[in-house]
Design a protein around this motif. Structure first.
Motif, PDB file in Angstrom:
ATOM      1  N   GLY A  72      -2.437  -9.728   7.438  1.00 57.72           N
ATOM      2  CA  GLY A  72      -2.448  -8.849   6.401  1.00 57.72           C
ATOM      3  C   GLY A  72      -2.861  -7.635   6.543  1.00 57.72           C
ATOM      4  O   GLY A  72      -2.297  -6.418   6.063  1.00 57.72           O
ATOM      5  N   PHE A  73      -3.913  -7.141   7.546  1.00 56.94           N
ATOM      6  CA  PHE A  73      -4.258  -6.059   7.962  1.00 56.94           C
ATOM      7  C   PHE A  73      -3.081  -5.336   8.752  1.00 56.94           C
ATOM      8  O   PHE A  73      -2.887  -4.165   8.351  1.00 56.94           O
ATOM      9  N   LEU A  74      -2.456  -6.142   9.638  1.00 53.86           N
ATOM     10  CA  LEU A  74      -1.356  -5.374  10.316  1.00 53.86           C
ATOM     11  C   LEU A  74      -0.169  -4.962   9.256  1.00 53.86           C
ATOM     12  O   LEU A  74       0.429  -3.868   9.303  1.00 53.86           O
ATOM     13  N   TYR A  75       0.086  -5.829   8.408  1.00 53.84           N
ATOM     14  CA  TYR A  75       1.228  -5.504   7.082  1.00 53.84           C
ATOM     15  C   TYR A  75       0.524  -4.240   6.455  1.00 53.84           C
ATOM     16  O   TYR A  75       1.496  -3.440   6.463  1.00 53.84           O
ATOM     17  N   THR A  76      -0.671  -3.942   6.031  1.00 53.06           N
ATOM     18  CA  THR A  76      -0.902  -2.587   5.566  1.00 53.06           C
ATOM     19  C   THR A  76      -0.799  -1.464   6.224  1.00 53.06           C
ATOM     20  O   THR A  76      -0.317  -0.375   5.819  1.00 53.06           O
ATOM     21  N   TYR A  77      -0.973  -1.640   7.538  1.00 56.93           N
ATOM     22  CA  TYR A  77      -0.746  -0.539   8.356  1.00 56.93           C
ATOM     23  C   TYR A  77       0.924  -0.292   8.549  1.00 56.93           C
ATOM     24  O   TYR A  77       1.386   0.831   8.529  1.00 56.93           O
ATOM     25  N   ALA A  78       1.572  -1.378   8.571  1.00 56.36           N
ATOM     26  CA  ALA A  78       3.198  -1.005   8.484  1.00 56.36           C
ATOM     27  C   ALA A  78       3.550  -0.418   7.167  1.00 56.36           C
ATOM     28  O   ALA A  78       4.679   0.404   7.284  1.00 56.36           O
ATOM     29  N   CYS A  79       2.735  -0.520   6.097  1.00 60.33           N
ATOM     30  CA  CYS A  79       3.200   0.080   4.735  1.00 60.33           C
ATOM     31  C   CYS A  79       2.662   1.497   4.981  1.00 60.33           C
ATOM     32  O   CYS A  79       3.181   2.392   4.459  1.00 60.33           O
ATOM     33  N   LEU A  80       1.459   1.849   5.391  1.00 59.56           N
ATOM     34  CA  LEU A  80       0.761   2.789   5.352  1.00 59.56           C
ATOM     35  C   LEU A  80       1.463   3.993   6.205  1.00 59.56           C
ATOM     36  O   LEU A  80       1.696   5.103   5.925  1.00 59.56           O
ATOM     37  N   ILE A  81       1.815   3.404   7.276  1.00 59.32           N
ATOM     38  CA  ILE A  81       2.507   4.290   8.505  1.00 59.32           C
ATOM     39  C   ILE A  81       4.030   4.107   8.491  1.00 59.32           C
ATOM     40  O   ILE A  81       4.291   3.365   9.385  1.00 59.32           O
TER      41      ILE A  81
ATOM     42  N   THR B  47       6.637   6.766   7.976  1.00 58.97           N
ATOM     43  CA  THR B  47       7.309   8.065   8.348  1.00 58.97           C
ATOM     44  C   THR B  47       6.566   8.716   9.139  1.00 58.97           C
ATOM     45  O   THR B  47       5.410   8.405   9.785  1.00 58.97           O
ATOM     46  N   GLU B  48       7.218   9.718  10.140  1.00 60.90           N
ATOM     47  CA  GLU B  48       6.555  10.408  11.154  1.00 60.90           C
ATOM     48  C   GLU B  48       5.522  11.184  10.309  1.00 60.90           C
ATOM     49  O   GLU B  48       4.287  11.375  11.186  1.00 60.90           O
ATOM     50  N   SER B  49       5.474  11.670   9.214  1.00 54.27           N
ATOM     51  CA  SER B  49       4.423  12.253   8.495  1.00 54.27           C
ATOM     52  C   SER B  49       3.227  11.581   8.387  1.00 54.27           C
ATOM     53  O   SER B  49       1.919  11.860   8.893  1.00 54.27           O
ATOM     54  N   ASP B  50       3.502  10.256   8.237  1.00 57.26           N
ATOM     55  CA  ASP B  50       2.146   9.332   8.161  1.00 57.26           C
ATOM     56  C   ASP B  50       1.669   8.954   9.379  1.00 57.26           C
ATOM     57  O   ASP B  50       0.515   8.996   9.442  1.00 57.26           O
TER      58      ASP B  50
ATOM     59  N   PRO C 240       0.881  -1.214  -0.084  1.00 63.93           N
ATOM     60  CA  PRO C 240       0.043  -0.024   0.108  1.00 63.93           C
ATOM     61  C   PRO C 240       0.759   1.182  -0.039  1.00 63.93           C
ATOM     62  O   PRO C 240       1.860   1.228   0.625  1.00 63.93           O
ATOM     63  N   THR C 241       0.222   2.331  -0.730  1.00 58.89           N
ATOM     64  CA  THR C 241       1.018   3.573  -0.584  1.00 58.89           C
ATOM     65  C   THR C 241       1.051   4.176   0.755  1.00 58.89           C
ATOM     66  O   THR C 241      -0.226   4.079   1.246  1.00 58.89           O
ATOM     67  N   GLN C 242       2.123   5.076   1.017  1.00 62.53           N
ATOM     68  CA  GLN C 242       2.019   5.791   2.406  1.00 62.53           C
ATOM     69  C   GLN C 242       1.026   6.647   2.575  1.00 62.53           C
ATOM     70  O   GLN C 242       0.371   7.492   1.523  1.00 62.53           O
ATOM     71  N   LEU C 243       0.500   6.923   3.496  1.00 58.03           N
ATOM     72  CA  LEU C 243      -0.683   8.137   4.120  1.00 58.03           C
ATOM     73  C   LEU C 243      -0.235   9.398   3.576  1.00 58.03           C
ATOM     74  O   LEU C 243      -1.177  10.066   3.003  1.00 58.03           O
ATOM     75  N   HIS C 244       0.891   9.757   3.564  1.00 55.62           N
ATOM     76  CA  HIS C 244       1.317  11.366   2.997  1.00 55.62           C
ATOM     77  C   HIS C 244       1.154  11.405   1.583  1.00 55.62           C
ATOM     78  O   HIS C 244       0.676  12.229   1.038  1.00 55.62           O
ATOM     79  N   LEU C 245       1.535  10.216   1.098  1.00 55.13           N
ATOM     80  CA  LEU C 245       1.319  10.186  -0.666  1.00 55.13           C
ATOM     81  C   LEU C 245      -0.278  10.277  -0.953  1.00 55.13           C
ATOM     82  O   LEU C 245      -0.573  10.605  -1.966  1.00 55.13           O
ATOM     83  N   GLN C 246      -1.001   9.306  -0.094  1.00 54.06           N
ATOM     84  CA  GLN C 246      -2.363   9.275  -0.587  1.00 54.06           C
ATOM     85  C   GLN C 246      -2.922  10.738  -0.424  1.00 54.06           C
ATOM     86  O   GLN C 246      -3.884  11.011  -0.997  1.00 54.06           O
ATOM     87  N   VAL C 247      -2.497  11.466   0.678  1.00 54.37           N
ATOM     88  CA  VAL C 247      -3.209  12.844   0.772  1.00 54.37           C
ATOM     89  C   VAL C 247      -2.593  13.573  -0.334  1.00 54.37           C
ATOM     90  O   VAL C 247      -3.306  14.491  -1.082  1.00 54.37           O
ATOM     91  N   ALA C 248      -1.284  13.510  -0.795  1.00 52.14           N
ATOM     92  CA  ALA C 248      -0.948  14.422  -2.046  1.00 52.14           C
ATOM     93  C   ALA C 248      -1.423  14.224  -3.243  1.00 52.14           C
ATOM     94  O   ALA C 248      -1.474  15.140  -3.931  1.00 52.14           O
ATOM     95  N   ILE C 249      -2.013  12.951  -3.453  1.00 51.13           N
ATOM     96  CA  ILE C 249      -2.696  12.811  -4.813  1.00 51.13           C
ATOM     97  C   ILE C 249      -4.048  13.121  -4.833  1.00 51.13           C
ATOM     98  O   ILE C 249      -5.013  12.792  -5.446  1.00 51.13           O
ATOM     99  N   GLY C 250      -4.304  13.607  -3.679  1.00 51.17           N
ATOM    100  CA  GLY C 250      -5.776  14.304  -3.610  1.00 51.17           C
ATOM    101  C   GLY C 250      -6.804  13.158  -2.917  1.00 51.17           C
ATOM    102  O   GLY C 250      -8.108  13.705  -3.034  1.00 51.17           O
ATOM    103  N   ARG C 251      -6.593  12.193  -2.291  1.00 50.99           N
ATOM    104  CA  ARG C 251      -7.544  11.237  -1.961  1.00 50.99           C
ATOM    105  C   ARG C 251      -7.836  11.784  -0.445  1.00 50.99           C
ATOM    106  O   ARG C 251      -7.177  12.007   0.477  1.00 50.99           O
ATOM    107  N   ASN C 252      -9.273  11.514  -0.317  1.00 54.88           N
ATOM    108  CA  ASN C 252      -9.946  11.954   1.182  1.00 54.88           C
ATOM    109  C   ASN C 252      -9.984  10.547   1.935  1.00 54.88           C
ATOM    110  O   ASN C 252     -10.675   9.850   1.484  1.00 54.88           O
TER     111      ASN C 252
END
Length: 357
Positions: A177-186, A188-191, A80-92
């Motif tokens: 699998g659910f925990l792994y997605t969070y390890a990918c999403l978060i 950096t400190e920004s995430d 999964p893409t990091q949270l700060h990049l999700q926000v950067a591409i305009g996803r809510n």
């Protein structure tokens, strides 16, 4: 009876353990049960009264289980893409406390994310409710001796499980699998601070957030123990396109079946969405017929039999196609109206019977 401790994906304690294990669970949970009439009815229950039933609901991927072989149409195999990049591409980022909606995104920019449950961050909870005993068929130790020892020897070493004991490997794969997605999403400190702001991470009993250093240790342990063969196939893929999931679900079920998620909430939106694509197809047919009319005005195509037949076919299609499509939309609306009226009349009848009893 021993538990297989190798099934624990982490040992890091992200937050302070509660003295009462039930404090890790939500206040209540919703589930569906099959009624005598055949329809599913939503119920609310206390998760601490039956933790196994709660986990079956909480970690259920529902209809995604039936279409997991077709998920390649909705998303690629990648983290999964990091949270700060999700926000950067305009996803809510929208909170959706259903694991089958986790990391589904819609065309209007919504990314559904399930908040990380408190109990999934507790090694003690994993050990008690999400690990199998050594005698379970999913145990590595049992698998390693099946081809080496006779059946009586295995039975003496791995006694039969007690009644009502089931293998928890399926739930464990979903939770891993659910925990792994969070390890990918978060990562950096920004995430991390985006997740804190969006309330994606659980909080301490005093409502304080967990610490970045604790999250670092937890994520590094999750990644170090990650094995794609030990997670559910859904979580091998990152974000899934909701519109394609709806198409796969409808194709798999029936043409008039409900959408997987995000269906029409009223009849005006139903007609607006369906008549929009019918209008687009009709406009395209008009362009084709206009071009054909110009072609028939030329001397070269006037005598072309194939072009004459194609013009005839497209003329019939332009006349009958929109009529048939609008009729199908109206039929679908009528079916939905009948279903809604049946539910309303059944509820009214039940209310009258309860009042007179």
């Amino acid at each position: 009876m021993k538990q297989n401790h190798t099934q624990l994906p982490f040992t890091t304690r992200v937050f302070k353990e509660q003295s009462d294990p039930s404090d890790l669970l939500p206040a209540s949970y919703h589930f569906y049960e099959q009624a005598v009439s055949g329809r599913r009815r939503r119920r609310v229950a206390d998760p601490s009264q039956n933790v196994a039933a709660f986990l079956d609901t909480e970690l259920s991927l529902q209809q995604l289980e039936g279409i997991d072989k077709h998920l390649w149409l909705a998303g690629a195999k990648r983290p999964p893409t990091q949270l700060h990049l999700q926000v950067a591409i305009g996803r809510n980022i929208v909170l959706a406390d259903r694991i089958d909606l986790h990391l589904l995104w819609s065309g209007d920019g919504k990314l559904f994310v399930k908040p990380l449950s408190r109990f999934l961050l507790s090694p003690d909870f994993w050990q008690t409710h999400l690990t199998c005993h050594d005698y379970c068929s999913c145990s590595d130790r049992v698998g390693s001796v099946l081809s080496m020892e006779s059946s009586p020897a295995i039975e003496s070493r791995y006694p039969l499980p007690p009644p009502n004991t089931t293998c928890k490997e399926r739930l464990r794969k979903v939770a891993r699998g659910f925990l792994y997605t969070y390890a990918c999403l978060i990562s950096t400190e920004s995430d991390f601070y985006i997740a804190i702001e969006k309330r994606l991470l659980p909080r301490e009993a005093d409502d304080s957030s967990i610490k970045w250093a604790q999250w670092q240790r937890f994520v590094r342990e999750i990644i170090a123990q990650h094995d794609s063969s030990r997670v559910h196939p859904r979580f091998i893929r990152a974000e899934l396109r909701l519109s394609r999931i709806n198409v796969i679900h409808r194709t798999k079920q029936f043409l008039f079946s409900e959408a997987y998620f995000g269906g029409w909430n009223n009849y005006s939106s139903f007609f607006r969405d369906n008549l929009a694509w019918i209008a687009a197809i009709t406009a395209y047919l008009v362009l084709i017929l206009t071009a054909m009319q110009v072609g028939l005005a030329t001397e070269r195509l006037q005598a072309n039999t194939a072009f004459q037949q194609a013009s005839y076919a497209f003329t019939l299609l332009a006349i009958l196609g929109p009529v048939c499509m609008v009729s199908l939309v109206a039929l679908r609306a009528l079916i939905e109206l009948i279903k809604d009226l049946r539910v309303i009349f059944r509820q009214e009848k039940k209310h009258v019977n309860t009042s007179t009893a």
